[in-house]
Design an enzyme around this catalytic site. Structure first.
Site, PDB file in Angstrom:
ATOM      1  N   ASN A   1      14.280  -6.236   6.749  1.00 44.89           N
ATOM      2  CA  ASN A   1      14.482  -4.633   6.010  1.00 44.89           C
ATOM      3  C   ASN A   1      15.949  -4.456   6.013  1.00 44.89           C
ATOM      4  OD1 ASN A   1      14.572  -2.155   4.835  1.00 44.89           O
ATOM      5  ND2 ASN A   1      12.665  -1.434   5.593  1.00 44.89           N
TER       6      ASN A   1
ATOM      7  N   LYS B   1       7.232   2.641  -6.837  1.00 47.70           N
ATOM      8  CA  LYS B   1       7.650   3.511  -5.652  1.00 47.70           C
ATOM      9  C   LYS B   1       8.096   4.918  -6.658  1.00 47.70           C
ATOM     10  CE  LYS B   1      11.367   2.983  -3.168  1.00 47.70           C
ATOM     11  NZ  LYS B   1      12.208   2.355  -1.889  1.00 47.70           N
TER      12      LYS B   1
ATOM     13  N   GLU C   1      14.699  -7.296   1.976  1.00 48.51           N
ATOM     14  CA  GLU C   1      13.966  -5.901   1.673  1.00 48.51           C
ATOM     15  C   GLU C   1      14.951  -5.073   1.576  1.00 48.51           C
ATOM     16  OE1 GLU C   1      10.008  -7.082   4.283  1.00 48.51           O
ATOM     17  OE2 GLU C   1      10.672  -4.888   3.934  1.00 48.51           O
ATOM     18  N   SER C   2      15.109  -4.259   0.336  1.00 45.66           N
ATOM     19  CA  SER C   2      15.781  -2.882   0.359  1.00 45.66           C
ATOM     20  C   SER C   2      17.334  -3.081   0.133  1.00 45.66           C
ATOM     21  CB  SER C   2      15.635  -2.081   1.454  1.00 45.66           C
ATOM     22  OG  SER C   2      14.367  -1.813   1.742  1.00 45.66           O
TER      23      SER C   2
ATOM     24  N   GLU D   1       7.754  -7.078   9.044  1.00 41.44           N
ATOM     25  CA  GLU D   1       9.032  -6.588   8.698  1.00 41.44           C
ATOM     26  C   GLU D   1       9.901  -6.282  10.066  1.00 41.44           C
ATOM     27  OE1 GLU D   1       9.496  -3.624   5.632  1.00 41.44           O
ATOM     28  OE2 GLU D   1      10.375  -2.528   7.460  1.00 41.44           O
TER      29      GLU D   1
ATOM     30  N   GLU E   1       8.695  -3.402  -6.750  1.00 41.74           N
ATOM     31  CA  GLU E   1       7.816  -2.356  -6.128  1.00 41.74           C
ATOM     32  C   GLU E   1       7.625  -1.036  -7.142  1.00 41.74           C
ATOM     33  OE1 GLU E   1       8.084  -1.430  -1.621  1.00 41.74           O
ATOM     34  OE2 GLU E   1       9.542  -0.188  -2.443  1.00 41.74           O
TER      35      GLU E   1
ATOM     36  N   LYS F   1       1.861  -1.573   0.377  1.00 43.55           N
ATOM     37  CA  LYS F   1       2.937  -0.825   1.325  1.00 43.55           C
ATOM     38  C   LYS F   1       2.627   0.321   1.942  1.00 43.55           C
ATOM     39  CE  LYS F   1       7.583  -1.358   2.118  1.00 43.55           C
ATOM     40  NZ  LYS F   1       8.493  -1.226   1.110  1.00 43.55           N
TER      41      LYS F   1
END
Length: 262
Positions: free
Chosen positions: A186, A57, A216-217, A166, A55, A117
């Site tokens: 997530n 970001k 995710e994350s 998500e 990603e 995103k």
């Protein structure tokens, strides 16, 4: 009292209304030449041995600036060259430091599938995403009704984009529908921004097996990826782990090499 997600969504709705005044949805739609999805997000993940979605970001509501001066032209080609299965590019400015220009430039620099995103709350944004060159869009169950999830999913597919849904908890499984291509768990609670990878393990066997699933994350260790792969996850969205370094593409390369040797 509103939580972080509520504030982001309220701000996004205001943004979209202003954008509609600058260019109508009809004019956006007229810019779409075709609805083919040249670089499929889902297929790329399904065919990948690592499934890393890197990603771009610059900042986040929880951490503030991560890499304030990060440049698309430095990071995106490097992500592609170093093995990213797909790339996520933030287009939210106020909370994440992303721009539409970022996405357009990213599209011109890579054939790797791109995920727009953002916080999708209006059909207008889906036409934007297609014009920008997105191969996939994100639907966040926590910010949408079940009806909206289905309507937006249908529109995304009509426009030739894959749909990443998500979710964060078992209740949000009810948002899964026939237009969803990938289900992402997530690990970060978007109302508090507290992160716990346990969420992915808890939901692993509750997501129907006919959906490709990603985590995710909060992923920073190759061992975590290996453990998530063992319970059925095919993709892993990682941003801060790479963006907090001076060279995100090189950090991705090192992570993938370590993953392959384990």
């Amino acid at each position: 009292m509103t939580n972080i997600l509520d504030r982001i969504v309220a701000n996004k709705r205001k943004e979209v209304e202003l954008q509609k005044k600058e260019i109508s949805i009809d004019k956006l739609a007229a810019q779409i030449a075709d609805t083919n999805n040249l670089y499929s997000f889902k297929k790329s993940l399904a065919n990948s041995s690592t499934g890393i979605i890197s990603e771009f970001k610059r900042k986040s509501p929880s951490r503030g600036w991560i890499f304030e001066n990060a440049k698309i032209e430095d990071v995106i080609p490097s992500y592609s060259e170093n093995g990213a299965s797909a790339i996520s590019v933030l287009t939210d400015t106020d909370f994440f430091g992303g721009t539409f220009t970022d996405f357009e430039l990213a599209r011109s620099l890579t054939k790797t599938p791109l995920l727009r995103k953002d916080f999708m709350v209006d059909e207008y944004q889906f036409y934007q995403a297609k014009v920008l060159g997105a191969n996939a869009i994100l639907l966040i169950a926590a910010s949408l009704t079940i009806k909206e999830t289905k309507q937006f999913g249908a529109l995304a597919k009509e426009l030739g984009m894959d749909v990443l849904l998500e979710i964060h908890n078992e209740k949000e499984l009810s948002h899964i529908n026939e237009y969803v291509d990938v289900v992402g768990v997530n690990n970060r609670d978007l109302t508090t921004f507290i992160t716990d990878v346990k969420g992915s393990f808890d939901l692993a066997d509750k997501i129907p097996t006919d959906f490709l699933k990603i985590s995710e994350s909060g992923i920073s260790q190759t061992q975590t990826v290996k453990e998530l792969q063992s319970v059925g996850y095919k993709g892993f969205l990682m941003g801060e782990n790479f963006m907090k370094t001076d060279n995100p593409g090189q950090a991705l390369n090192q992570f993938i090499q370590e993953l392959k040797t384990k």
